[in-house]
Design an enzyme around this catalytic site. Structure first.
Site, PDB file in Angstrom:
ATOM      1  N   GLU A 108      32.148  23.758  48.261  1.00  0.00           N
ATOM      2  CA  GLU A 108      31.490  25.070  48.206  1.00  0.00           C
ATOM      3  C   GLU A 108      31.758  25.903  49.449  1.00  0.00           C
ATOM      4  O   GLU A 108      31.851  27.135  49.369  1.00  0.00           O
ATOM      5  CB  GLU A 108      29.983  24.903  47.996  1.00  0.00           C
ATOM      6  N   PHE A 154      15.207  16.778  41.186  1.00  0.00           N
ATOM      7  CA  PHE A 154      16.564  16.405  41.564  1.00  0.00           C
ATOM      8  C   PHE A 154      17.384  17.657  41.899  1.00  0.00           C
ATOM      9  O   PHE A 154      17.461  18.587  41.116  1.00  0.00           O
ATOM     10  CB  PHE A 154      17.230  15.626  40.427  1.00  0.00           C
ATOM     11  N   GLN A 155      17.958  17.647  43.075  1.00  0.00           N
ATOM     12  CA  GLN A 155      18.794  18.738  43.594  1.00  0.00           C
ATOM     13  C   GLN A 155      18.048  20.071  43.676  1.00  0.00           C
ATOM     14  O   GLN A 155      18.639  21.137  43.561  1.00  0.00           O
ATOM     15  CB  GLN A 155      20.085  18.885  42.777  1.00  0.00           C
ATOM     16  N   LYS A 162      17.512  27.347  35.746  1.00  0.00           N
ATOM     17  CA  LYS A 162      18.316  26.891  34.605  1.00  0.00           C
ATOM     18  C   LYS A 162      17.743  27.373  33.277  1.00  0.00           C
ATOM     19  O   LYS A 162      18.494  27.722  32.352  1.00  0.00           O
ATOM     20  CB  LYS A 162      18.411  25.365  34.634  1.00  0.00           C
ATOM     21  N   MET A 178      40.259  24.942  72.744  1.00  0.00           N
ATOM     22  CA  MET A 178      39.424  25.877  73.493  1.00  0.00           C
ATOM     23  C   MET A 178      38.340  25.142  74.269  1.00  0.00           C
ATOM     24  O   MET A 178      38.035  25.479  75.420  1.00  0.00           O
ATOM     25  CB  MET A 178      38.800  26.898  72.541  1.00  0.00           C
TER      26      MET A 178
END
Length: 575
Positions: free
Chosen positions: A65, A127-128, A177, A490
């Site tokens: 993602e 869940f999630q 959902k 760096m």
């Protein structure tokens, strides 16, 4: 919770469809070309709806993602159109946070759509389930959770308007959902404004006149321009203003390419690793004109000693940036395109040849002490600068160059040549390692006819190298150049200069990058010696399709000039 009404166009029929299909149709109404994303359970209904519209909108399946949102940023930056991102709930949504923060601080327009658990499960630690609205609030321009399907078209219309108007930025819509599954009466109307949001403040002509009075009387005026010029598409207006007034102009790294790098009044780069003259002379100008930039600390150095002798004129669209870091004498609120046009009309035709000569004097000092050795080194090992020089020779300033974060970024920004705007794509304010590879993919999809070159350090490359899989699947012809110094360069430079060479956790034992690229079906090669560099770069550009070139450069080269942390800009060091 805020509610959004779906406005129905007069004479336009409504149709009954699911919330998920409403998402896709709304994106098509906004002329979305690509969606960058990764499917999952909570957003699966939207992906199912997408299945029926693959001829109208193309989905790019990234491998993570974070890769999706950086790719969307690259697309947005070359097109000035919003990048669109899909992610599922929980870890899918939280993986967007870095990209949202990057886009927020760099003013990149994004529309991110995340799936969420059903409304009845909100707050149950399902869940999630993650409260993505609270998590993303500090790093979005606007966010909204949809729990009813009839709110979807209005939310998406508002999201596109907010993301692209005024000072652009990322927005996020979280859709439960059950709202995706439920039916609704669908119609769509684009958002053209709403109460209390004024994206373009009207330009105050009196402020323009005050600014012009200061500029016309100045003996040593100096223009600093940033990405606001590019976002407002004010490149012509900037050129007209600069050329009419004869004022030297310097750029932030986000403003790079708004003016051709070889323009006679373009004096170079500002900031910690910027050019010598532009930094030194900041504290000698008598009028400082800032256009579409926010006086970031990497530009100003120690604020208590920044341009104290100068009258400051600030052209800026975001009121929050006025007087935030640097106190202004005249603040011109408004879109840079309009503000520059009006300011040019009120300013006298002028030239400042003696003042410009000061920049040229410092430029010669910098060339003799730094640039010559970077672009044409006498030592055995390859330098980053000579690689960029060869790329310049072959692209003639017409390419889009995407960089990651670190030494290679500063070297590339210092030495890359650009003739066209929207050509320099980098992570500026957040400094996100891992940005480059997916951003280059998105840039190539948005600028198909242009050469797109990803210049990456060996450290940043390994943060998102999985996106080689996306490049292979899309066959986006990105040319990838890894400048490999086997260090987090760096950080190592700072450790050398300020921590007595205690190289704590910065040396890298790297994998075989060529083998990895070939494992993803991408042709690749390594260069270790100077006499092979030109041929290898030529081969990369001649190759039809994506290509990875690893260049082994000096392990402990440093990037100069440099303004040390906490120092004034006129304390810039050449060694």
């Amino acid at each position: 919770m805020e509610t959004i009404a779906v406005e129905k166009e007069v004479g336009k029929k409504t149709q009954t469809l699911s919330g998920a299909e409403a998402v896709i149709l709304s994106l098509i109404e906004e002329q979305t070309e690509f969606i960058f994303g990764y499917p999952g359970g909570a957003i699966m209904p939207i992906y199912d709806a997408l299945y029926g519209y693959t001829e109208q909108v193309q989905h790019v399946l990234t491998r993570h993602e974070q890769g999706a949102i950086h790719a969307a940023q690259g697309y947005a930056r070359v097109t000035n159109r919003p990048g669109v991102v899909f992610a599922t709930s929980g870890p899918g949504a939280t993986n967007l946070i870095t990209g949202l923060a990057d886009a927020k601080i760099d003013s990149t327009p994004l529309v991110c759509i995340t799936g969420q658990v059903p409304f009845s499960l909100l707050g149950t630690d399902a869940f999630q389930e993650t409260d993505v609205i609270s998590l993303s609030m500090p790093v979005t321009k606007w966010n909204f959770q949809v729990t009813k399907p009839e709110d979807i078209p209005g939310a998406i219309a508002k999201a596109f308007y907010i993301a692209t108007s005024g000072r652009p930025g990322p927005v996020l819509i979280d859709i439960t959902k059950d709202a995706q599954f439920a039916d609704m009466e669908y119609s769509y109307k684009k958002c053209t404004g709403f109460r209390s949001y004024i994206p373009k403040p009207p330009v105050d002509i009196e402020k323009i006149k005050q600014a012009a009075e200061l500029i016309n009387a100045a003996k040593r005026p100096y223009i600093l321009f940033g990405q606001g010029v590019i976002l407002s598409e004010a490149e012509e207006e900037l050129a007209t203003f600069v050329e009419k007034t004869g004022i030297p102009a310097a750029w932030t790294i986000m403003g790079l390419s708004a003016m051709p790098t070889d323009h006679p009044l373009n004096v170079g780069m500002l900031g910690m690793h910027g050019n010598y003259g532009p930094n030194k002379l900041t504290n000698e100008c008598d009028v400082l004109i800032a256009v579409g930039m926010r006086f970031d600390d990497r530009v100003t150095g120690n604020l208590s000693r920044y341009a104290k002798q100068a009258k400051v004129v600030h052209l800026e669209i975001d009121p929050a940036e006025i007087d935030k870091n640097v106190q202004t004498d005249v603040a011109v609120l408004g879109d840079a395109k309009e503000s520059l046009r009006l300011l040019a009309e009120h300013c006298n035709t002028n030239e400042h040849s003696a003042w410009l000569d000061r920049f040229k004097e410092y430029s010669k000092i910098e060339y003799d002490k730094v640039i010559r050795q970077e672009l044409q080194p006498e030592k055995e090992g390859l330098s980053m600068g000579e690689v960029i020089r060869r790329i310049n020779e072959l692209t003639d300033g017409d390419a889009v160059v995407v960089t990651d974060v670190g030494q290679h970024q500063m070297v590339t920004c210092r030495y890359a040549h650009f003739k066209k705007t929207k050509s320099n794509i980098t992570s500026g304010g957040l400094g996100t390692m891992g940005f480059c590879l997916p951003a280059a993919l998105g840039a190539k999809l948005g600028a198909k006819q242009r050469e797109v070159i990803a210049v990456i350090g060996d450290g940043g490359f390994q943060m998102t190298l999985q996106e080689l899989g996306t490049i292979f699947q899309t066959q986006a012809a990105v040319k990838i150049v890894i400048l490999n110094n086997q260090f987090l360069g760096m950080v190592r430079q700072w450790q050398q200069m300020f921590f007595d060479k205690r190289y704590s956790s910065t040396e890298l034992i790297n994998p075989d990058f060529v083998a990895i690229a070939r494992g993803f079906g991408i042709e690749a090669a390594t260069v270790k010696e100077r006499n092979n560099l030109d041929g290898a770069v030529n081969t990369m550009f001649d190759h039809d399709g994506p290509y990875l070139l690893e260049v082994m450069v000096e392990k402990e080269d440093n990037v100069f000039p440099m303004v040390p942390s906490g120092a004034s800009v006129d304390e810039i060091r050449l060694e």
